[in-house]
Structure formats: structure tokens, C-alpha cells
Design an enzyme around this catalytic site. Sequence first.
Site, PDB file in Angstrom:
ATOM      1  N   GLY A   1      21.825 -26.734 -43.012  1.00 57.42           N
ATOM      2  CA  GLY A   1      22.340 -26.788 -42.458  1.00 57.42           C
ATOM      3  C   GLY A   1      22.775 -28.221 -41.570  1.00 57.42           C
ATOM      4  O   GLY A   1      22.913 -28.801 -40.307  1.00 57.42           O
TER       5      GLY A   1
ATOM      6  N   ASN B   1      25.472 -31.180 -41.962  1.00 57.26           N
ATOM      7  CA  ASN B   1      25.633 -32.220 -42.063  1.00 57.26           C
ATOM      8  C   ASN B   1      26.154 -32.261 -40.524  1.00 57.26           C
ATOM      9  O   ASN B   1      27.272 -33.502 -40.632  1.00 57.26           O
ATOM     10  CB  ASN B   1      26.531 -32.194 -43.196  1.00 57.26           C
ATOM     11  CG  ASN B   1      27.471 -30.361 -42.559  1.00 57.26           C
ATOM     12  OD1 ASN B   1      26.476 -29.381 -43.291  1.00 57.26           O
ATOM     13  ND2 ASN B   1      28.487 -30.115 -42.353  1.00 57.26           N
TER      14      ASN B   1
ATOM     15  N   GLY C   1      26.428 -31.279 -35.789  1.00 61.41           N
ATOM     16  CA  GLY C   1      25.414 -30.788 -35.210  1.00 61.41           C
ATOM     17  C   GLY C   1      23.936 -31.163 -34.526  1.00 61.41           C
ATOM     18  O   GLY C   1      23.627 -32.177 -35.202  1.00 61.41           O
TER      19      GLY C   1
ATOM     20  N   TYR D   1      24.601 -11.846 -32.591  1.00 59.89           N
ATOM     21  CA  TYR D   1      23.334 -13.756 -32.381  1.00 59.89           C
ATOM     22  C   TYR D   1      21.647 -13.830 -31.329  1.00 59.89           C
ATOM     23  O   TYR D   1      21.424 -13.942 -31.513  1.00 59.89           O
ATOM     24  CB  TYR D   1      24.506 -14.389 -31.529  1.00 59.89           C
ATOM     25  CG  TYR D   1      23.817 -15.759 -31.486  1.00 59.89           C
ATOM     26  CD1 TYR D   1      23.840 -16.730 -32.490  1.00 59.89           C
ATOM     27  CD2 TYR D   1      23.544 -16.762 -29.991  1.00 59.89           C
ATOM     28  CE1 TYR D   1      22.686 -17.759 -32.613  1.00 59.89           C
ATOM     29  CE2 TYR D   1      23.466 -17.825 -30.450  1.00 59.89           C
ATOM     30  CZ  TYR D   1      23.284 -18.447 -31.102  1.00 59.89           C
ATOM     31  OH  TYR D   1      22.678 -20.165 -30.611  1.00 59.89           O
TER      32      TYR D   1
END
Length: 298
Positions: free
Chosen positions: A21, A23, A25, A164
Site C-alpha cells: 500500500g 502509493n 497515505g 475493522y
Amino acid sequence: MTNWNATDLPDLTGRTAIVTGANSGLGIATTEALARAGARVVLAVRDPERGRAAARAVQGSTEVRRLDLADLASVREFAESWTGELDLLINNAGVMAIPESQTKDGFETQFGTNHLGHFALTNLLLPHVTGRVVTVSSGAHRRTKGIRFDNPNLTGEYSPWSAYAQSKLANLLFTLELQRRLAASGSPVRALAAHPGWAATNLQGRSGSAVLNKLMAIGNRFIAQDNHAGALPTLYAATQDLPGASYVGPDGPGEMRGGPALVGRTAAASDPAAAKRLWTLSEELTGVTFPAKVKTPK
């Protein structure tokens, strides 16, 4: 509060890191810091075009490879293509509080992506890993009392935040059992976990609720720290001399923001029996097991 920051990273020249992940944040902030410190960073991303666009802005050595953690075939393809040693595996990618959906393999998306995808990736890559595995969890793990072993997909009782929280608890239990197995095998590789506090990233705003998205946008503006500050616990866990199974987060009030420091976790996240049980379930669901050979001291 501690004042450790990315300029305190050691020289990582000659080291190779994978950041999932990567790319946007926390992922791009982690990538930028590792690359500036000299590491070669592989951006493991679902959309290679977006990954290449992000990599062009990074100062240092980077490579982009496709990885969809919501598709175990993609995870296997990524791992099978890997050759050579791997110093750092940063399990950063994730989704948060999204409407109910399933991965390509039929798992609840948050549990499947945040936990099972990284579980499979880590075990498949572990024969190559020489340094550390850092998995990004969340303070939201406190919102659940335990893994729903009887219904991990939360079928018929889905709640975005419950799902979550379960996936983030799973990250911590995975780290606990992974460290136990590494130590038992005599491997010097360490497994650690980190959480960013409240960091303003594109994770927020995908809840499917316009009201909740607006509230999170307000929180991002007035409460959250930026993605570079949010990445510091991950970077600290990846490079500082910490015991295996350590958990790093912000040291400010409520662990929402601040410098990186060792932080606590719930009893549910510290339960070795639950960690072993989750590991067994994860093996059954993914078909991936702890490798017969891992790196041992030379």
C-alpha cells in the site's frame, strides 16, 4: 513526548524493503523516509500506474510491483517472483470501516485484506527475510473483545467498525504468534507491530456514509497528524533495537498523536492461545503455512 523523527533513521544503504500500500497515505510517507535513508524500496501496490506516479516523486531507489492483498492468487504471484534477500517487510496496506463486501476468495474484505492477505504474504516471503516484519495495526483493536472464530466473516452481523477492529486485533495476534515461531526456530528475524494514532490519510472517507465521511474529514483537519508523523511508529519499529513482538505508537494523549514509543495493547491482543488459534484458522483459510526454513544466524 519523544522527538524521534525520520531524520534519525540509520543509514539503510544496501538494504531492501517492501512496503504494501505504498502509493499513498502512510505507505508513501514510509517509502519516502526509507528511500531517503538509502534503502531500495519496492512499492507493492494494487494499481501499478498509481504506484509509478507515486514513485516518481520519491528521492531514492524504488521499484513498483503489483500486489492485490484481496486476491490470494496475486499474493502468491508476488511472492513467487521474489528473488534475493529482503531486509524489511512493512505490512502497511489496509482498508477501514467500509461497507460490507468480500475479497476474491470470499472473505470479509477487511479481515481478508488487512489480516489474511498479509498473513499469506509474510509466510510466503519469510524464507527471504533477514531483518524485520512490521505490521501496521490500530488503536481500534481496543473496540473488540476478541476474534470471532465461529464467524470471522461476520456473516449476518456485519458492522464496518467491528470488522475493522477485528482485523486490527488480528494484526497484533499475528505478530505475537509470528514472533513466537521465529524465536522457536532460532531465527534472528523479528516481528513487530505499530499504529499511527489518528493520521490524515485516504483511509478515511470510504465508509459509505456521507455524515461519517464528513465527520472524519473534520477530524483529519483539526485533530489528526499528517501521514509523515503517522508513519514514524512504523519506521521506529523497523529500525530501532526493540524486542520482538513490540508494539509502537504515538506517545501523546490517547495515543492519537506524538512521537513514537512502546505502547500497550488489550488483554485480547496479548493472548497467546488466541494467537495460536488465529494462526491455525489463517492457515486453513489461506492454504499458507509457516515455512520449513527461515533465516537463521550465520
